[in-house]
Design a protein around this motif. Sequence first.
Motif, PDB file in Angstrom:
ATOM      1  N   GLY A  59      53.920  15.100  22.491  1.00 51.09           N
ATOM      2  CA  GLY A  59      52.807  15.620  21.708  1.00 51.09           C
ATOM      3  C   GLY A  59      52.917  15.160  20.261  1.00 51.09           C
ATOM      4  O   GLY A  59      52.974  15.968  19.355  1.00 51.09           O
ATOM      5  N   CYS A  62      51.183  16.734  17.303  1.00 53.93           N
ATOM      6  CA  CYS A  62      51.456  18.112  16.922  1.00 53.93           C
ATOM      7  C   CYS A  62      52.909  18.304  16.520  1.00 53.93           C
ATOM      8  O   CYS A  62      53.802  17.715  17.113  1.00 53.93           O
ATOM      9  CB  CYS A  62      51.179  19.052  18.095  1.00 53.93           C
ATOM     10  N   ASN A  98      52.382  23.489  17.711  1.00 60.85           N
ATOM     11  CA  ASN A  98      51.251  23.762  16.829  1.00 60.85           C
ATOM     12  C   ASN A  98      50.066  22.932  17.303  1.00 60.85           C
ATOM     13  O   ASN A  98      50.242  21.861  17.865  1.00 60.85           O
ATOM     14  CB  ASN A  98      51.583  23.375  15.388  1.00 60.85           C
ATOM     15  N   GLY A  99      48.881  23.390  17.067  1.00 62.44           N
ATOM     16  CA  GLY A  99      47.685  22.607  17.377  1.00 62.44           C
ATOM     17  C   GLY A  99      47.342  22.597  18.857  1.00 62.44           C
ATOM     18  O   GLY A  99      47.567  23.567  19.568  1.00 62.44           O
ATOM     19  N   ILE A 100      46.832  21.446  19.319  1.00 66.85           N
ATOM     20  CA  ILE A 100      46.284  21.353  20.673  1.00 66.85           C
ATOM     21  C   ILE A 100      47.276  20.851  21.709  1.00 66.85           C
ATOM     22  O   ILE A 100      46.923  20.634  22.851  1.00 66.85           O
ATOM     23  CB  ILE A 100      45.043  20.436  20.686  1.00 66.85           C
ATOM     24  N   CYS A 101      48.520  20.639  21.322  1.00 71.86           N
ATOM     25  CA  CYS A 101      49.509  20.114  22.271  1.00 71.86           C
ATOM     26  C   CYS A 101      49.842  21.150  23.337  1.00 71.86           C
ATOM     27  O   CYS A 101      49.802  22.350  23.094  1.00 71.86           O
ATOM     28  CB  CYS A 101      50.775  19.696  21.533  1.00 71.86           C
ATOM     29  N   GLY A 102      50.190  20.650  24.509  1.00 68.52           N
ATOM     30  CA  GLY A 102      50.476  21.520  25.639  1.00 68.52           C
ATOM     31  C   GLY A 102      51.779  22.268  25.491  1.00 68.52           C
ATOM     32  O   GLY A 102      52.693  21.851  24.789  1.00 68.52           O
TER      33      GLY A 102
END
Length: 137
Positions: A59, A62, A98-102
């Motif tokens: 990721g 992120c 953080n953010g859109i990471c899985g």
Amino acid sequence: MRIFLITVFIVGAGCATHPVSNSEALPVPGSRIIDSRFLQLTPNSGIVTVKRDSGFGGGQACSVRVFINAEPFADVNTSEKVVAYLPAGDYVISAKPNGICGGGLVEVGTSVKSGAKLNFRIGYGSDANFMISATAF
């Protein structure tokens, strides 16, 4: 069907990240240290290094927030490390992208002894699950 299974395996394996050694990992810049109280070596403390794997599945877009006993400590990017000097005792080290990471919050318990050197890695396994674990690397 066979080609489909091979493709799924290759794509899944591509999501795995790779451990980095302490000497290869770059220090997290001071601007991403959230809580600086564990940055100084004190008597009866151990050295706890938390590092993030390298690799595409990590990721890269992120950062990962590292927590010590549920308190935010630092945001770590791929191939980076943060070192905490923790007084002897029991701790829970946590990580959350953080953010859109899985991936969601992952945790590992540890007992720190005076003078001990402990290493933990954050990454994605071959099954693409986000994880934190003790490491010998």
